[in-house]
Design a protein around this motif. Structure first.
Motif, PDB file in Angstrom:
ATOM      1  N   THR A   1       0.837  -1.205   0.000  1.00  0.00           N
ATOM      2  CA  THR A   1       0.000   0.000   0.000  1.00  0.00           C
ATOM      3  C   THR A   1       0.867   1.248   0.000  1.00  0.00           C
ATOM      4  OG1 THR A   1      -1.872  -1.070   1.115  1.00  0.00           O
ATOM      5  CG2 THR A   1      -1.714   1.301   1.317  1.00  0.00           C
TER       6      THR A   1
ATOM      7  N   TRP B   1     -18.756   4.874   0.085  1.00  0.00           N
ATOM      8  CA  TRP B   1     -18.176   3.653  -0.465  1.00  0.00           C
ATOM      9  C   TRP B   1     -19.203   2.863  -1.271  1.00  0.00           C
ATOM     10  CZ3 TRP B   1     -13.133   2.671  -0.570  1.00  0.00           C
ATOM     11  CH2 TRP B   1     -12.693   1.376  -0.887  1.00  0.00           C
TER      12      TRP B   1
ATOM     13  N   ARG C   1     -22.714  -1.095  -4.647  1.00  0.00           N
ATOM     14  CA  ARG C   1     -21.921  -2.077  -3.912  1.00  0.00           C
ATOM     15  C   ARG C   1     -22.306  -1.991  -2.434  1.00  0.00           C
ATOM     16  NH1 ARG C   1     -16.873   1.217  -5.739  1.00  0.00           N
ATOM     17  NH2 ARG C   1     -18.539   1.898  -7.098  1.00  0.00           N
TER      18      ARG C   1
ATOM     19  N   ASP D   1     -18.699  -3.937   2.421  1.00  0.00           N
ATOM     20  CA  ASP D   1     -17.605  -4.579   1.699  1.00  0.00           C
ATOM     21  C   ASP D   1     -16.322  -3.810   2.000  1.00  0.00           C
ATOM     22  OD1 ASP D   1     -15.810  -5.728   0.005  1.00  0.00           O
ATOM     23  OD2 ASP D   1     -16.916  -5.276  -1.844  1.00  0.00           O
ATOM     24  N   ARG D   2     -15.445  -4.414   2.758  1.00  0.00           N
ATOM     25  CA  ARG D   2     -14.226  -3.731   3.195  1.00  0.00           C
ATOM     26  C   ARG D   2     -13.020  -4.036   2.311  1.00  0.00           C
ATOM     27  NH1 ARG D   2     -17.497  -4.941   7.371  1.00  0.00           N
ATOM     28  NH2 ARG D   2     -17.767  -3.434   9.079  1.00  0.00           N
ATOM     29  N   ALA D   3     -13.246  -4.686   1.183  1.00  0.00           N
ATOM     30  CA  ALA D   3     -12.141  -4.909   0.250  1.00  0.00           C
ATOM     31  C   ALA D   3     -11.638  -3.553  -0.246  1.00  0.00           C
ATOM     32  CB  ALA D   3     -12.604  -5.754  -0.935  1.00  0.00           C
ATOM     33  N   PRO D   4     -10.327  -3.315  -0.243  1.00  0.00           N
ATOM     34  CA  PRO D   4      -9.815  -2.016  -0.661  1.00  0.00           C
ATOM     35  C   PRO D   4     -10.034  -1.769  -2.148  1.00  0.00           C
ATOM     36  CG  PRO D   4      -8.009  -3.557  -0.369  1.00  0.00           C
ATOM     37  CD  PRO D   4      -9.242  -4.249   0.132  1.00  0.00           C
ATOM     38  N   TYR D   5     -10.054  -0.506  -2.506  1.00  0.00           N
ATOM     39  CA  TYR D   5     -10.071  -0.121  -3.918  1.00  0.00           C
ATOM     40  C   TYR D   5      -8.627  -0.093  -4.406  1.00  0.00           C
ATOM     41  CZ  TYR D   5     -10.254   2.839  -8.049  1.00  0.00           C
ATOM     42  OH  TYR D   5     -10.111   3.340  -9.312  1.00  0.00           O
TER      43      TYR D   5
ATOM     44  N   VAL E   1      -4.026   2.657  -3.878  1.00  0.00           N
ATOM     45  CA  VAL E   1      -4.832   1.852  -2.958  1.00  0.00           C
ATOM     46  C   VAL E   1      -5.566   2.782  -1.994  1.00  0.00           C
ATOM     47  CG1 VAL E   1      -4.851  -0.011  -1.262  1.00  0.00           C
ATOM     48  CG2 VAL E   1      -3.115  -0.001  -3.061  1.00  0.00           C
TER      49      VAL E   1
ATOM     50  N   HIS F   1      -8.369   2.374   1.315  1.00  0.00           N
ATOM     51  CA  HIS F   1      -8.994   1.401   2.222  1.00  0.00           C
ATOM     52  C   HIS F   1     -10.302   1.967   2.779  1.00  0.00           C
ATOM     53  CE1 HIS F   1      -5.612  -1.468   2.376  1.00  0.00           C
ATOM     54  NE2 HIS F   1      -4.885  -0.398   2.104  1.00  0.00           N
ATOM     55  N   HIS F   2     -11.235   1.067   3.061  1.00  0.00           N
ATOM     56  CA  HIS F   2     -12.568   1.460   3.521  1.00  0.00           C
ATOM     57  C   HIS F   2     -12.821   0.969   4.938  1.00  0.00           C
ATOM     58  CE1 HIS F   2     -16.847   1.991   3.883  1.00  0.00           C
ATOM     59  NE2 HIS F   2     -17.089   0.694   3.866  1.00  0.00           N
TER      60      HIS F   2
END
Length: 256
Positions: free
Chosen positions: A6, A162, A177, A181-185, A197, A199-200
């Motif tokens: 990151t 998000w 979405r 959903d905590r998957a990063p962009y 990158v 993060h959420h």
């Protein structure tokens, strides 16, 4: 996305994008202005940090140092840092243009390069916290360098955004979405390596991270889009600002 990739991705992205960023947004931010968010909320009116004169202040993720320069003009003693060397070169450029001197260093927010209990206040206006894999480490490091009773205020994209496309028009009003959903962009370069990158964290996540760091959350500010403000900034716009919050500002304190 772990912390090391990151950091590599975002350092490279901000170094490559700093010139365009400052050219596009520099006038809105000012050479020595403290703007918390695309909604245009200014510290001069909001006073989220409280009295700054005579206080030692740390700016985390300072970019070109606009906020730190404003704080210095109000009588604060300021130190600032950013991950991007190119952003700090813009800080030096502005210093030379306006006759100011803001002390800056290049550093990773998860490893704050200052001694414990060095600062009365800390701040971060969309700096660092959305772009790190371990936001809890940044909060813990900030608590470490704050003196007892010290305050930390930081702004990030409002977590609810998000769930919506990053589009300033009507398309940006329809969720596509999950908020949970905590998957990063992640953006990738032509070789498939991460190049940007973000993060959420949900609102509940942020509260939990703040508490776990040993800080106390004392206020949450959600700036409304002001009447007459017609400037879009990426996915922030008057249209979206009338319907969904764009920014969350957390005010925290280290217990005395």
């Amino acid at each position: 996305m772990a912390q090391a990739p990151t950091v590599r991705a975002n350092r490279g992205w901000w170094d490559a994008s700093a010139d365009d960023y400052q050219a596009e947004h520099g006038a809105f931010l000012g050479d020595a202005g403290f703007v918390w968010c695309p909604e245009g909320l200014e510290e001069a009116g909001a006073r989220l940090l409280g009295e700054v004169r005579g206080r030692r202040v740390l700016e985390i993720g300072c970019g070109a140092g606009q906020c730190g320069r404003w704080l210095t003009a109000q009588g604060a003693e300021v130190a600032a840092f950013d991950l991007s060397h190119r952003q700090l070169q813009h800080s030096r450029r502005i210093d030379e243009q306006v006759g100011a001197r803001l002390p800056v260093v290049q550093a990773d927010a998860a490893r704050v390069p200052f001694a414990a209990r060095s600062f009365d206040l800390a701040c971060s206006a969309y700096g660092a916290l959305p772009f790190v894999a371990d936001a809890g480490a940044v909060l813990a490091e900030t608590r470490r360098v704050l003196r007892p009773g010290g305050r930390f205020v930081f702004s990030v994209s409002h977590p609810v955004r998000w769930a919506f496309p990053d589009d300033p028009g009507p398309r940006g009003l329809t969720a596509d979405r999950s908020y949970f959903d905590r998957a990063p962009y992640v953006e990738q370069d032509e070789d498939g390596e991460p190049s940007y990158v973000e993060h959420h964290h949900t609102l509940g996540d942020w509260v939990g991270l703040i508490v776990a760091s040993g800080l106390t959350l004392v206020a949450l500010t959600e700036p409304e889009w002001p009447a007459g403000h017609d400037r879009a900034w990426g996915g922030w716009s008057p249209l979206r600002g009338r319907h969904i919050p764009g920014t969350a500002i957390f005010t925290c304190e280290r217990p005395a």
